[in-house]
Scaffold this motif. Sequence first.
Motif, short mmCIF file in Angstrom:
data_model
loop_
_atom_site.label_atom_id
_atom_site.label_comp_id
_atom_site.label_asym_id
_atom_site.label_seq_id
_atom_site.Cartn_x
_atom_site.Cartn_y
_atom_site.Cartn_z
N LYS A 102 0.05 -3.96 -0.02
CA LYS A 102 -0.13 -4.54 -1.36
C LYS A 102 -0.04 -6.07 -1.36
CE LYS A 102 1.36 -0.45 -3.92
NZ LYS A 102 2.30 0.09 -4.95
N HIS A 130 -1.80 -5.20 -7.73
CA HIS A 130 -1.16 -4.39 -8.77
C HIS A 130 -2.18 -3.41 -9.33
CE1 HIS A 130 2.45 -6.95 -8.98
NE2 HIS A 130 1.65 -8.00 -8.99
N GLU A 131 -1.74 -2.19 -9.59
CA GLU A 131 -2.66 -1.17 -10.09
C GLU A 131 -3.20 -1.51 -11.48
OE1 GLU A 131 -0.75 2.60 -9.88
OE2 GLU A 131 -0.69 2.64 -7.68
N ASP A 132 -2.46 -2.32 -12.23
CA ASP A 132 -2.86 -2.60 -13.62
C ASP A 132 -3.57 -3.94 -13.78
OD1 ASP A 132 -0.76 -4.29 -13.14
OD2 ASP A 132 0.36 -3.78 -14.96
N GLU A 133 -4.06 -4.53 -12.69
CA GLU A 133 -4.59 -5.89 -12.81
C GLU A 133 -5.87 -5.96 -13.65
OE1 GLU A 133 -7.32 -6.74 -8.83
OE2 GLU A 133 -5.20 -7.26 -8.75
#
Length: 297
Positions: A32, A56-59
């Motif tokens: 990551k 980040h998964e929410d970027e």
Amino acid sequence: MPSWRTIQSMTFPSQSSKVTTKVKEGARKLDKILIRRIPVNLRGFEVGHFWIEFLHEDENEIDESMKAFRRIRKKERDIVNERGKPLKIATKANGFRESYGWYPVETPFQPLNIFNKQLIISSAGTLNGDHHKRREKDYKEELTELTPTQDRNAGRKTVNNDHSSRAFDPHQNGHHHPENIKFTTNPYVLPGDKRSDEEIFNDIRTFVKQFDEKKQEWSWRNDNYKETNCHTLLFLLLAHCNLADPDCIGMGLDEHFKSYKTSLDSLNKSKVNKQLQERMVLMKKLLDISLKAKSMK
């Protein structure tokens, strides 16, 4: 070769508690975190840049207000007041990838510095290029839209800024244009380092914040020990946070690192200031842990 460690195995009552099992253990890759490099190319007049990114998964989550701004094609200058303060605070990443790098505040060519024993190519430095002088260039630029894919002069060093919930380096848009990034690797941690990804993120955030607070300059002298620039920040960050770089530094592929370390090693440690002494130690550490991680792969 990966190291081996001996641990006590789980045993049944009929077995000896001294039964041991060898478990193969190597350096742990941090998927990551990305180390990004665009080396200086003097022949091609490429300035280059080094920086680090977090995945980040929410970027790609976007604020409703930012969706509206983009829909009506507002520019950067449209979302701040006359003092440069944001009209809206971002609560989502809005496509900007968390990242950190070191920049000059303004044009670093200062020929008069030759008279005050400073480097000719130098300027005040700032994390992520986040300074009002660089922001003003973006405000005046008609083509700079509120999108993470565009080139810009100024990133943001703080969270919940006018663009994103996260700090970002201006070069983060390179992940939309991968052909522009010359070299990407992942850092590794050595066996025994049990930090989570978030703990490592926080260690890096703390380091770059403290580096910025020290008001370091941005300067360049062809990898000389006197300089402080994006290469320097990356090398110091990796060493300070115990992050190895086996696939670049460990392989001897980073010419900037090799030249910078050679320049530092030429100094008499007892005759230089505390900052240079610390950098000498940290560059040796970074090479050592990178070579060690390489031997474990």
